[in-house]
Write an enzyme that holds these catalytic residues in place. Structure first.
Site, short mmCIF file in Angstrom:
data_model
loop_
_atom_site.label_atom_id
_atom_site.label_comp_id
_atom_site.label_asym_id
_atom_site.label_seq_id
_atom_site.Cartn_x
_atom_site.Cartn_y
_atom_site.Cartn_z
N ASP A 138 6.32 16.39 11.10
CA ASP A 138 6.29 15.07 10.48
C ASP A 138 5.76 15.16 9.05
O ASP A 138 5.06 16.09 8.70
CB ASP A 138 5.31 14.14 11.22
CG ASP A 138 5.78 13.81 12.62
OD1 ASP A 138 6.99 13.93 12.88
OD2 ASP A 138 4.93 13.42 13.42
N PRO A 162 -12.22 -2.10 5.10
CA PRO A 162 -11.54 -1.69 3.87
C PRO A 162 -12.45 -0.88 2.95
O PRO A 162 -11.97 -0.21 2.05
CB PRO A 162 -11.11 -3.01 3.23
CG PRO A 162 -11.94 -4.06 3.88
CD PRO A 162 -12.32 -3.55 5.23
N ARG A 208 -0.70 9.79 19.78
CA ARG A 208 0.57 10.50 19.81
C ARG A 208 0.38 12.00 19.63
O ARG A 208 1.28 12.77 19.94
CB ARG A 208 1.55 9.94 18.77
CG ARG A 208 1.15 10.13 17.35
CD ARG A 208 2.11 9.45 16.40
NE ARG A 208 3.38 10.17 16.27
CZ ARG A 208 3.53 11.27 15.52
NH1 ARG A 208 2.51 11.78 14.86
NH2 ARG A 208 4.70 11.86 15.44
N GLU A 233 -16.49 -11.34 6.81
CA GLU A 233 -16.93 -10.48 5.71
C GLU A 233 -17.51 -9.16 6.23
O GLU A 233 -18.04 -8.37 5.46
CB GLU A 233 -17.97 -11.20 4.85
CG GLU A 233 -17.43 -12.43 4.14
CD GLU A 233 -16.26 -12.09 3.21
OE1 GLU A 233 -16.38 -11.16 2.41
OE2 GLU A 233 -15.22 -12.77 3.33
#
Ligand code: ADE
Length: 292
Positions: free
Chosen positions: A201, A117, A186, A144
């Site tokens: 897209d 993150p 993809r 962590e």
């Protein structure tokens, strides 16, 4: 079956029954290695578009269990953090050995991706760029995070990216790796059928009239469903009017969901009708210029 354990690694290869099938000469194959303490997390790679691409040999997946490089009786891969604090940190030892085994003797065209993150945000342009590597290695951390020395040492051998899939915290790098792998694969030549089209897209990066906008709503049969009609313009056969309607809808959706994307559109790409739609949608436009 499938792909190749290296060294002591009993890699859980995602079955690739067609791996021995003839492969068109010159076709590029992207190899994707995943190191994780939850190999079973990656069974979705056998499904759908990616599963078919792997069967056809466009992509090769190998999933490696980090615990095969943990040498104590409990196969532990984590320890308490130096400096204190909550939770556990993944030890560099097993990770270093895992990477040694996965990289083997050579690593040209290889990139290591560390889902976290606290990484740089993953975007469509990165998905396209990753697909141009010969090999991607995803190192999925838990707890962590992984001892920082692992990434530092790896960086002396291969390019390393610390990447986040969004501003929220997942329980580990696995779901983030699945998201990135899907977005990368993809886009590979031969993975999407004719029916699908990546450039149109949302975030497709196409240079067409919808560049930089979210895709608007789509409809199929029946023409009336639970009393709700398909917008009549879509049945009109008037292709120019339909294209204009689609752009109007894309503008409205982009304003509603992603005002940041709207503000980033170059003002000179907006025509008079665009400006009218934006004004009606309450998006601030000042004079001839977009407000930022
Ligand atoms: N691991 C935990 N949360 C994550 C996130 N948002 N992106 C990438 N890896 C993660």
């Amino acid at each position: 079956p499938g792909s190749l354990p290296s060294g002591p690694d009993p890699a859980t290869a995602v079955p690739n029954p067609a791996a021995a099938a003839p492969v068109r000469s010159g076709r590029r194959v992207v190899k994707i290695d995943i190191i994780t303490i939850f190999p079973e997390y990656f069974s979705p790679l056998r499904v759908s578009l990616l599963g078919k691409a792997a069967e056809r040999g466009i992509i090769e997946f190998a999933v490696h269990d980090l615990r095969s490089w943990a040498h104590d009786v409990h196969h532990s891969v984590d320890d308490a953090p130096f400096g204190g604090g909550p939770g556990m940190v993944m030890s560099p030892g097993p990770w270093g050995e895992a990477l040694d085994a996965v990289l083997g003797t050579g690593s040209p065209g290889t990139r290591l991706i560390l889902p976290t993150p606290s990484g740089v945000p993953f975007r469509q342009d990165m998905a396209a760029a990753y697909g141009r590597n010969a090999r991607l290695v995803f190192a999925c951390g838990r707890y962590e995070g992984i001892d920082a020395r692992f990434g530092d040492e790896a960086r002396t051998r291969v390019p390393v990216d610390e990447v986040s899939v969004g501003d929220y915290v997942l329980s580990g790098g696995e779901p983030a790796a699945l998201v990135m792998i899907d977005a990368v694969c993809r886009l590979l030549p031969g993975v999407l059928g004719n029916a699908e089209s990546a450039p149109d897209d949302s975030f497709g990066g196409g240079a067409g009239p919808m560049a930089g906008l979210l895709e608007g709503p789509v409809f199929t049969r029946p023409r009336v469903w639970r009393g709700r009609e398909v917008p009549p313009i879509l049945l009109s056969g008037d292709h120019a009017a339909i294209a204009r309607w689609r752009r109007d809808e894309a503008l409205r959706r982009t304003v509603a969901c992603r005002p940041d994307l709207m503000a980033a559109l170059p003002p000179d790409t907006l025509d008079g009708r665009d400006r009218q739609v934006l004004a009606d949608a309450g998006f601030p436009l000042s004079g001839e210029d977009m407000a930022h």
